[in-house]
Design a protein around this motif. Structure first.
Motif, mmCIF file in Angstrom:
data_model
loop_
_atom_site.group_PDB
_atom_site.id
_atom_site.type_symbol
_atom_site.label_atom_id
_atom_site.label_comp_id
_atom_site.label_asym_id
_atom_site.label_seq_id
_atom_site.Cartn_x
_atom_site.Cartn_y
_atom_site.Cartn_z
ATOM 1 N N ILE A 55 43.251 42.289 28.500
ATOM 2 C CA ILE A 55 43.379 41.458 29.708
ATOM 3 C C ILE A 55 44.484 42.010 30.604
ATOM 4 O O ILE A 55 44.305 42.161 31.811
ATOM 5 C CB ILE A 55 43.662 39.991 29.311
ATOM 6 C CG1 ILE A 55 42.395 39.368 28.716
ATOM 7 C CG2 ILE A 55 44.165 39.187 30.497
ATOM 8 C CD1 ILE A 55 42.610 38.025 28.039
ATOM 9 N N CYS A 56 45.632 42.324 29.999
ATOM 10 C CA CYS A 56 46.745 42.863 30.787
ATOM 11 C C CYS A 56 46.348 44.182 31.450
ATOM 12 O O CYS A 56 46.766 44.473 32.566
ATOM 13 C CB CYS A 56 47.976 43.070 29.909
ATOM 14 S SG CYS A 56 48.727 41.534 29.343
ATOM 15 N N TYR A 65 46.855 48.005 41.903
ATOM 16 C CA TYR A 65 46.300 48.942 42.882
ATOM 17 C C TYR A 65 45.463 48.256 43.960
ATOM 18 O O TYR A 65 44.576 48.866 44.559
ATOM 19 C CB TYR A 65 45.521 50.035 42.158
ATOM 20 C CG TYR A 65 46.445 50.888 41.310
ATOM 21 C CD1 TYR A 65 47.296 51.819 41.908
ATOM 22 C CD2 TYR A 65 46.523 50.712 39.930
ATOM 23 C CE1 TYR A 65 48.187 52.566 41.155
ATOM 24 C CE2 TYR A 65 47.406 51.455 39.163
ATOM 25 C CZ TYR A 65 48.237 52.383 39.789
ATOM 26 O OH TYR A 65 49.126 53.114 39.043
ATOM 27 N N GLY A 66 45.741 46.987 44.177
ATOM 28 C CA GLY A 66 45.082 46.274 45.267
ATOM 29 C C GLY A 66 43.589 46.128 45.086
ATOM 30 O O GLY A 66 42.832 46.053 46.067
ATOM 31 N N GLY A 67 43.142 46.087 43.847
ATOM 32 C CA GLY A 67 41.716 45.922 43.586
ATOM 33 C C GLY A 67 41.399 44.522 43.112
ATOM 34 O O GLY A 67 42.198 43.603 43.268
ATOM 35 N N VAL A 68 40.205 44.374 42.572
ATOM 36 C CA VAL A 68 39.812 43.069 42.040
ATOM 37 C C VAL A 68 39.333 43.226 40.599
ATOM 38 O O VAL A 68 38.930 44.309 40.187
ATOM 39 C CB VAL A 68 38.677 42.429 42.874
ATOM 40 C CG1 VAL A 68 39.150 42.142 44.286
ATOM 41 C CG2 VAL A 68 37.431 43.303 42.880
ATOM 42 N N CYS A 69 39.426 42.123 39.863
ATOM 43 C CA CYS A 69 38.937 42.119 38.485
ATOM 44 C C CYS A 69 38.004 40.931 38.303
ATOM 45 O O CYS A 69 38.352 39.803 38.655
ATOM 46 C CB CYS A 69 40.116 42.026 37.521
ATOM 47 S SG CYS A 69 39.640 41.987 35.783
ATOM 48 N N TYR A 70 36.816 41.189 37.818
ATOM 49 C CA TYR A 70 35.866 40.111 37.519
ATOM 50 C C TYR A 70 36.034 39.685 36.062
ATOM 51 O O TYR A 70 36.368 40.504 35.208
ATOM 52 C CB TYR A 70 34.421 40.593 37.683
ATOM 53 C CG TYR A 70 33.930 40.740 39.110
ATOM 54 C CD1 TYR A 70 34.797 40.674 40.197
ATOM 55 C CD2 TYR A 70 32.568 40.956 39.364
ATOM 56 C CE1 TYR A 70 34.329 40.823 41.491
ATOM 57 C CE2 TYR A 70 32.095 41.103 40.648
ATOM 58 C CZ TYR A 70 32.977 41.036 41.715
ATOM 59 O OH TYR A 70 32.497 41.182 42.986
ATOM 60 N N LEU A 71 35.765 38.422 35.825
ATOM 61 C CA LEU A 71 35.612 37.953 34.450
ATOM 62 C C LEU A 71 34.117 37.940 34.171
ATOM 63 O O LEU A 71 33.365 37.193 34.793
ATOM 64 C CB LEU A 71 36.189 36.541 34.293
ATOM 65 C CG LEU A 71 35.855 35.837 32.973
ATOM 66 C CD1 LEU A 71 36.371 36.627 31.773
ATOM 67 C CD2 LEU A 71 36.413 34.418 32.964
ATOM 68 N N ILE A 93 42.868 32.946 29.526
ATOM 69 C CA ILE A 93 43.182 33.961 30.544
ATOM 70 C C ILE A 93 44.102 33.358 31.602
ATOM 71 O O ILE A 93 45.090 33.968 32.015
ATOM 72 C CB ILE A 93 41.900 34.506 31.197
ATOM 73 C CG1 ILE A 93 41.015 35.198 30.158
ATOM 74 C CG2 ILE A 93 42.237 35.478 32.333
ATOM 75 C CD1 ILE A 93 39.635 35.557 30.665
ATOM 76 N N GLU A 94 43.767 32.143 32.011
ATOM 77 C CA GLU A 94 44.606 31.471 33.020
ATOM 78 C C GLU A 94 46.012 31.241 32.487
ATOM 79 O O GLU A 94 46.988 31.421 33.205
ATOM 80 C CB GLU A 94 43.961 30.141 33.432
ATOM 81 C CG GLU A 94 42.773 30.354 34.355
ATOM 82 C CD GLU A 94 42.079 29.051 34.728
ATOM 83 O OE1 GLU A 94 42.039 28.129 33.886
ATOM 84 O OE2 GLU A 94 41.572 28.969 35.863
ATOM 85 N N LYS A 99 44.130 35.695 37.277
ATOM 86 C CA LYS A 99 43.034 35.052 38.004
ATOM 87 C C LYS A 99 41.931 36.069 38.226
ATOM 88 O O LYS A 99 42.198 37.199 38.627
ATOM 89 C CB LYS A 99 43.530 34.579 39.367
ATOM 90 C CG LYS A 99 44.414 33.351 39.310
ATOM 91 C CD LYS A 99 44.685 32.833 40.733
ATOM 92 C CE LYS A 99 45.352 31.473 40.723
ATOM 93 N NZ LYS A 99 46.633 31.461 39.978
ATOM 94 N N TRP A 100 40.702 35.674 37.972
ATOM 95 C CA TRP A 100 39.589 36.581 38.210
ATOM 96 C C TRP A 100 39.063 36.374 39.622
ATOM 97 O O TRP A 100 39.096 35.279 40.167
ATOM 98 C CB TRP A 100 38.477 36.364 37.174
ATOM 99 C CG TRP A 100 38.118 34.939 36.940
ATOM 100 C CD1 TRP A 100 37.167 34.208 37.591
ATOM 101 C CD2 TRP A 100 38.725 34.052 35.982
ATOM 102 N NE1 TRP A 100 37.132 32.923 37.094
ATOM 103 C CE2 TRP A 100 38.066 32.797 36.119
ATOM 104 C CE3 TRP A 100 39.729 34.184 35.024
ATOM 105 C CZ2 TRP A 100 38.399 31.687 35.332
ATOM 106 C CZ3 TRP A 100 40.051 33.078 34.250
ATOM 107 C CH2 TRP A 100 39.400 31.849 34.394
#
Length: 579
Positions: A55-56, A65-71, A93-94, A99-100
């Motif tokens: 998760i980390c 890096y200014g991206g996004v992560c989906y769950l 996770i929360e 936050k996803w």
RNA sequence: UGGACUAUGGUGUAAUGGUAGCACAACAGGUUUUGGUUCUGUUUGUCUAGGUUCGAAUCCUGGUAGUCCAACCA
């Protein structure tokens, strides 16, 4: 000045190899300089601290890096999965502080994957095999011997197409037929020997119900799901290294060609977390819970995220630990002591200091008036001046810790022993005058005389003595239950030990686990005393029982029945020298 | 005995061909109204044998040791 300093620190912290890859990709402009990751748990159990490492990484890379992560819930096997786990995973996770961008499911892509499978059949890249699982396994060969091709390998496309449709109508029983990708039965990589990509499962799915009877396998779902979502960096653990060529192949196929452009997900692998004295595998944790060897998934001895939460670990301490161990490609065994040092480091700055007497014996201040009570001020946290103070009552009749008295003490014993002075924390210096014993010779009461001039604010307040003890006023404290936890397993590497025992004794892992369990992993102390200050402590509050350790309030604690869990002991150099 | 991957103090991790550093652990000492915290210091390391190079933890080759791969699991 302070800003310059921060920059220096950041520059000094070297990048892990994944971060280096990401920075390189960014420099080279891959995927339009976009970063997207995903955390892809299967909802078949509770998250453990090994998942915290992933998760980390997944959320951390996106964040940095200014991206996004989906769950993304990897829910392609309805027989093992449940919504109970979906909810628990989200909560954990929360709690860890992430936050996803979006919550998605592999099952969202079942229609697309189905269409893609049909396309592969039409292109002659996939076929229906009607052999038994045993036969298919036997034909797969071994790592040292090539496999043999299925007699169905070159069946007419129309036949495969029709049978594939029937896999999803319910008319075909589980296990009767499967869809296989046509790759290479002689490949040294076992995953290339015509992997099964679709099978029949009739168990209803926790999200799609009975809509589907044919389900894609992991290898056929993961890379494509990454591609559909626009994932750029698909980060996973080292055991998936042999899957990577297959991942790339399916992504090539679904893209419709290898070199069309550079917009594609790539898989990178890092080492998973192994912790000493800890059994991590979900399968074995499930056995512990089902067989009631522990008190549920959040038993404070469990390595689950919710277990650590109940035990009193903070999310910050877990992230700090993950940061300290780093990410490499070496199969390491991390020392549990490092996790403990991380939680001490974090809790030291935030835990409220209180007094608790866990193994009480009476302490009577013989020269203190019978009916006098003083309200003394004590600091909540010496590491944090803004944490304030609270009041603790002092009187003639006190509780002290049994271990803090010795009738015949060794030389460097700085505690209560006849003729020796000690400081009672936040109160007076007292001199021990003796003790009273019962018929059996057990000490039942310790006597001391106080020096009225040594309290804070008095002339001799700063007089130095060697030892400082915690204490409670017997008429001004609360009873409490305190649960003292120790490691669940006695051996440093329980995973290997478990395998060894099962093999040697030819027994189940349950029996082996019973044998391996530390019989002293839980001690419940029912007759403890704590400060009145804790009357309204709330579940999960972080505390330090001074001179003992970090504790928290158990989730089942109530004002009438206070319950505390030991998170971790304070470092104890005295105890060490006694061994 | 096929393939893939890995090897730096006791443990984990950095050094990206140019001074082997950091954290935990251990040990010694200073400070301390927590034998905590904090501060100072000490001990301990490039798996092995060759090769390339002015120079190798780093690159190459052999060996050794470990991990992963033969689920209709993920």
């Amino acid at each position: 000045m302070a800003e310059v300093n921060t920059t220096d620190v950041q520059e000094k912290k070297s990048l892990n190899f994944i971060e280096q890859i990401v920075e390189n990709d960014l420099r080279e402009g891959k995927n339009g300089k976009r970063i997207q990751t995903r955390f892809p748990p299967e909802p078949n159990g509770y998250l453990h601290i090994g998942h915290a490492k992933a998760i980390c990484m997944d959320f951390g890379i996106a964040q940095k890096y200014g991206g996004v992560c989906y769950l993304r819930f990897d829910d392609t096997n309805p027989t093992k999965e449940d919504v109970e786990y979906v909810e628990a995973i989200k909560e954990d996770i929360e709690w860890l502080g992430y936050k996803w961008e979006k919550e998605v499911y592999a099952s969202d892509y079942f229609p697309q994957l189905w269409d893609f499978a049909i396309q592969l059949i039409k292109e002659g890249k996939a076929y229906i095999d009607e052999q038994s699982s045993e036969t298919i396994a036997a034909q797969k060969g071994t790592p040292t011997q090539p496999g043999v091709e299925s007699p169905y390998r070159n069946r007419p496309i129309e036949e495969s197409l029709e049978l594939f449709q029937r896999m999803n109508t319910g008319e075909i029983e589980e296990g009767k037929i499967v869809l296989r990708a046509k790759i290479d039965m002689a490949s040294p990589n076992m995953h290339f020997r015509d992997p099964i990509i679709y099978r029949v499962v009739k168990t209803p799915h926790h999200r799609t119900g009975t809509t589907w009877k044919a389900y894609p396998m992991y290898d056929f779902a993961h890379g494509q799901s990454d591609y559909f979502e626009g994932v750029t960096h698909s980060l996973c653990t080292l055991e998936f290294v042999p899957h990577r060529p297959l991942y790339d192949l399916f992504v090539d196929w679904v893209k419709g060609g290898k070199d069309l452009d550079d917009n594609r997900p790539r898989q990178y692998e890092f080492n998973k977390l192994n912790l000493s004295y800890t059994l991590m595998s979900k399968r074995n944790l499930l056995v512990l819970v089902k067989e009631k060897l522990v008190d549920g998934w959040d038993d404070p001895r469990m390595p689950t995220i919710c277990g650590f939460r109940r035990r009193g670990y903070s999310p910050e301490s877990i992230r700090l630990f993950i940061d300290k161990i780093g990410y490499t490609t070496y199969d390491a065994l991390n020392d549990f002591a490092l996790l403990e040092s991380a939680v001490r480091e974090d809790l030291n700055t935030r835990a409220t200091r209180v007094s608790a007497v866990l193994n009480p014996v009476k302490l009577t201040i013989t020269n203190y008036p019978e009916d006098k009570v003083e309200e003394l001020e004590t600091v909540n946290n010496p590491e944090d001046p803004t944490a304030g103070t609270h009041i603790i009552e002092f009187s003639r009749n006190l509780w002290m810790e049994r271990d803090d008295f010795m009738e015949d003490a060794p030389k460097k014993y700085f505690r209560m022993t006849p003729g020796q002075e000690v400081r009672l924390k936040s109160a007076y210096i007292v001199k021990c005058t003796g003790c009273r014993k019962d018929e059996a010779g057990n000490v039942v009461e310790v006597f001391a005389e106080y020096d009225p001039n040594t309290r804070s604010g008095m002339p001799d307040a700063n007089r130095k003595v060697k030892g400082t003890l915690h204490w409670l006023s017997r008429d001004h404290c609360l009873s409490a239950e305190v649960r003292m936890y120790d490691r669940l397993w006695t051996m440093e590497n329980p995973r290997d030990a478990l395998a060894d025992i099962c093999k040697q004794k030819d027994c189940s892992s349950l029996e082996a686990m019973k044998e391996m369990m530390n019989p002293d992993s839980l001690h419940i102390l029912k007759e403890c005393y704590v400060e009145k200050f804790l009357a309204n402590a709330r579940p999960y509050d972080y505390l330090q029982f001074q001179r003992i350790g970090y504790f928290n309030v158990d989730k089942d604690s109530t004002p009438k029945q206070l319950i505390f869990n030991k998170t971790v002991s304070l470092k104890d150099t005295w105890a060490k020298t006694q061994k």
